[in-house]
Motif scaffolding. Sequence first.
Motif, short mmCIF file in Angstrom:
data_model
loop_
_atom_site.label_atom_id
_atom_site.label_comp_id
_atom_site.label_asym_id
_atom_site.label_seq_id
_atom_site.Cartn_x
_atom_site.Cartn_y
_atom_site.Cartn_z
N ALA A 126 0.83 -1.20 0.00
CA ALA A 126 0.00 0.00 0.00
C ALA A 126 0.87 1.26 0.00
O ALA A 126 0.59 2.22 -0.73
CB ALA A 126 -0.94 0.00 1.21
N MET A 127 1.94 1.25 0.78
CA MET A 127 2.86 2.40 0.81
C MET A 127 3.54 2.58 -0.55
O MET A 127 3.75 3.69 -1.00
CB MET A 127 3.90 2.22 1.90
CG MET A 127 3.30 2.21 3.27
SD MET A 127 2.57 3.78 3.70
CE MET A 127 3.72 4.31 4.90
N GLN A 128 3.87 1.48 -1.20
CA GLN A 128 4.49 1.56 -2.53
C GLN A 128 3.51 2.15 -3.53
O GLN A 128 3.90 2.96 -4.38
CB GLN A 128 4.96 0.18 -2.98
CG GLN A 128 6.15 -0.32 -2.19
CD GLN A 128 6.48 -1.77 -2.50
OE1 GLN A 128 5.67 -2.53 -3.01
NE2 GLN A 128 7.71 -2.16 -2.15
N CYS A 156 -4.75 7.61 2.12
CA CYS A 156 -3.84 7.47 3.27
C CYS A 156 -4.47 6.62 4.37
O CYS A 156 -3.80 5.79 4.97
CB CYS A 156 -3.45 8.84 3.80
SG CYS A 156 -2.47 9.80 2.64
N ASN A 157 -5.76 6.82 4.63
CA ASN A 157 -6.43 6.04 5.67
C ASN A 157 -6.46 4.56 5.32
O ASN A 157 -6.33 3.70 6.20
CB ASN A 157 -7.85 6.56 5.92
CG ASN A 157 -7.85 7.84 6.71
OD1 ASN A 157 -6.86 8.24 7.29
ND2 ASN A 157 -8.99 8.50 6.73
N ALA A 158 -6.62 4.25 4.05
CA ALA A 158 -6.59 2.85 3.64
C ALA A 158 -5.23 2.23 3.94
O ALA A 158 -5.13 1.11 4.46
CB ALA A 158 -6.93 2.72 2.16
N ALA A 159 -4.17 2.96 3.63
CA ALA A 159 -2.82 2.46 3.92
C ALA A 159 -2.60 2.36 5.43
O ALA A 159 -2.00 1.39 5.91
CB ALA A 159 -1.77 3.37 3.29
N LEU A 160 -3.09 3.33 6.19
CA LEU A 160 -2.96 3.28 7.65
C LEU A 160 -3.69 2.07 8.23
O LEU A 160 -3.20 1.45 9.18
CB LEU A 160 -3.50 4.57 8.28
CG LEU A 160 -2.53 5.74 8.28
CD1 LEU A 160 -3.26 7.04 8.60
CD2 LEU A 160 -1.40 5.49 9.26
#
Length: 107
Positions: A23-25, A42-46
């Motif tokens: 997700a960060m990539q 961002c919330n999805a990655a968090l």
Amino acid sequence: SSQPKLATVTLKGLSREGLATVAMQVLGYMREQMLQVDRIHCNAALSATERHGLWAMALHMLRGMYAASIQENKISCTSAIAAGSKGNQWRHSQHFLSSIARAVVEA
């Protein structure tokens, strides 16, 4: 349009699978391509960091949101705090809470 954006669907799917690094990539790729990255992305990655207690990655994500002028919300903060608690990093979670409280008072 009524169709969800591909990036949002992709990031939420990665989050469900707990694939925080991927997700960060994806977020990094979006930034490199000058695509809009918003709070939902961002919330999805968090959320993916929360699932596995990846507190350092969650804090890095929050710092990146701040640097990009993306306002965090309850979901962002809760995910980061939960990542800290699941990673047995209560001190980091407590520090994060106190820094959020200071930011609110200063605003």
